[in-house]
Write a protein that holds these residues in place. Structure first.
Motif, PDB file in Angstrom:
ATOM      1  N   TRP A 186       0.815  -1.223   0.000  1.00  8.04           N
ATOM      2  CA  TRP A 186       0.000   0.000   0.000  1.00  8.04           C
ATOM      3  C   TRP A 186       0.847   1.272   0.000  1.00  8.04           C
ATOM      4  N   HIS A 187       2.202   1.170   0.151  1.00  8.95           N
ATOM      5  CA  HIS A 187       3.011   2.372   0.391  1.00  8.95           C
ATOM      6  C   HIS A 187       2.855   3.427  -0.705  1.00  8.95           C
ATOM      7  N   VAL A 188       2.541   2.975  -1.922  1.00  7.28           N
ATOM      8  CA  VAL A 188       2.409   3.942  -3.032  1.00  7.28           C
ATOM      9  C   VAL A 188       1.259   4.907  -2.760  1.00  7.28           C
ATOM     10  N   THR A 189       0.116   4.352  -2.359  1.00  9.86           N
ATOM     11  CA  THR A 189      -1.010   5.279  -2.124  1.00  9.86           C
ATOM     12  C   THR A 189      -0.879   5.909  -0.745  1.00  9.86           C
ATOM     13  N   GLN A 190      -0.244   5.231   0.205  1.00 12.50           N
ATOM     14  CA  GLN A 190      -0.095   5.813   1.535  1.00 12.50           C
ATOM     15  C   GLN A 190       0.720   7.109   1.481  1.00 12.50           C
ATOM     16  N   GLU A 191       1.830   7.070   0.731  1.00  7.52           N
ATOM     17  CA  GLU A 191       2.672   8.282   0.626  1.00  7.52           C
ATOM     18  C   GLU A 191       1.931   9.406  -0.072  1.00  7.52           C
ATOM     19  N   SER A 192       1.021   9.024  -0.979  1.00  6.81           N
ATOM     20  CA  SER A 192       0.268  10.080  -1.681  1.00  6.81           C
ATOM     21  C   SER A 192      -0.679  10.801  -0.717  1.00  6.81           C
TER      22      SER A 192
END
Ligand code: NAD
Ligand code: 89V
Length: 350
Positions: A289-295
């Motif tokens: 999920w880190h891709v959307t979490q950082e966004s």
């Protein structure tokens, strides 16, 4: 110069709200303070309050009365968004609401009327355009690296079990276009501009769900450009790159490709190069999920800066309604088996 401190309250402390809570906490040094959390589920409210050092409530109106927040971030499911925006707008409080803006087009328009009539600071938490690779793609396009954009293919295909963390999705009559397509259609607008008309074919290939789990959309943009947006929760892909979006964008003088892992390939006026726009892991994010979490951090920072500067965020109400209109047009196009011109929201004249 002391940093102006903004009092943040979060309504909804469920699955995705953990990312909002962590992101707001990550902006403490930039002037965001979580003062209150609210969830009708008292246990969730209590856990969030304890973890993030905020007062906890089960009633949003009481939370507003007792904590007087500057900005409220609504992270509930879409069926409660209109009612909660009516409440926050009544108190003239800056409001952010998660996607989808609302469950029906009429409720989306009603929120548009509320926001316009009250003039509150308002935005939708639409974060795909704030993912690290998407921001770099936008920079390349804006810098005319491929000149005039004429075609794009934007694909989000996965077999990842999205229902494990979001079981309610199994019962949504409008599933993937409303839940995920909304992000991809916002990206389509972000990279190629507004849409003149679109067609759509849907599929339901998974068992034990109510709505469509796949959609393939063909769009004509006002610039004349053409795009294909394809999404699926029932894809057979290896590797499965969830929750990444794969993109190819063609221009009059080149091509940009976003591949898995944030790898960007550029061909521009005879020159070719590769870039790494991969998403960094934060101390509170984790794969995949880190891709959307950082966004969420990127978007919340943008919201904080816009609020302090006194102008709307990029995902303000008019933009959000244009994206929502594409969602509606896609469902109508699939139902009527023809290309549809998206509706245009007009503020209701009283
Ligand atoms: P969830 O059901 O896990 O959490 C929602 C919470 O809101 C629940 O705990 C519920 O008790 C609470 N709630 C409902 N009505 C309330 C009210 N009136 N007052 C206070 N609390 C209330 O849902 P979720 O999966 O976290 O999704 C929330 C929203 O986030 C949805 O709109 C979803 O589409 C969106 N979402 C966005 C992303 C993204 O930005 N990429 C990813 C996943 C989910
Ligand atoms: O990002 C989202 O809105 C999620 C998912 C990736 C499953 O669509 O709901």
């Amino acid at each position: 110069m002391p940093i102006e401190n903004i009092r943040i309250a979060i309504i909804g402390c469920g699955f995705y709200a953990q990312n909002h809570l962590n992101a707001w906490r990550g902006l403490a040094d930039e002037g965001a303070t979580i003062v209150a959390v609210c969830d009708i589920d008292a246990e969730k409210a209590k856990l969030a309050g304890a973890e993030f050092g905020a007062e906890c409530f089960t009633d949003a109106a009481q939370m507003i009365e007792e904590t007087n927040p500057d900005l409220i971030d609504i992270v509930t499911q879409s069926d409660s968004h209109k009612e909660l925006v009516e409440l926050t707008a009544r108190h003239n409080i800056a409001t952010i609401v998660q996607k989808p803006l609302a469950t029906t087009w009429d409720d989306c328009c009603a929120i548009g009327d509320i926001v316009t009539e009250t003039g509150i600071f308002f935005g939708v938490h639409e974060n795909f355009r704030f993912q690290a690779p998407m921001m770099r793609l936008k920079q390349l396009i804006t810098n005319d690296v491929i000149d005039e954009v004429s075609f794009a293919k934007i694909s989000f295909r996965t077999g990842f079990d999205v229902f494990a963390a979001q079981p309610y999705l199994r019962n949504e009559p409008k599933l993937i276009i409303q839940d995920l397509g909304i992000h991809i259609l916002d990206l389509v607008r972000f990279f190629l501009g507004e849409v003149a008309n679109l067609s759509c074919e849907t599929q339901k290939r998974l068992p034990d769900i109510v709505g469509e789990d796949s959609a393939t959309m063909l769009l004509r943009h006002e610039t004349g450009a053409v795009s294909i947006a394809d999404i699926s929760f029932s894809a057979k892909c290896s590797p499965d790159v969830f929750p990444e979006t794969l993109i190819e964008i063609e221009g009059s003088n080149g091509l940009i490709k976003l591949k898995s892992g944030g790898k960007i390939e550029v061909a521009s006026n005879g020159l070719n190069w590769h870039e790494d726009a991969s998403t960094p892991l934060l101390n509170w994010t984790e794969r995949p999920w880190h891709v959307t979490q950082e966004s969420v951090l990127n978007l919340n920072r943008h919201i904080l800066q816009a609020y302090k500067a006194g102008h709307p965020p990029d995902t303000e109400i008019n933009s959000a309604l244009k994206t929502q209109a594409l969602v509606n047009a896609a469902y109508r196009a699939a139902k009527e088996a023809r290309s549809i011109t998206p509706q245009i929201w007009q503020q209701k004249v009283k």
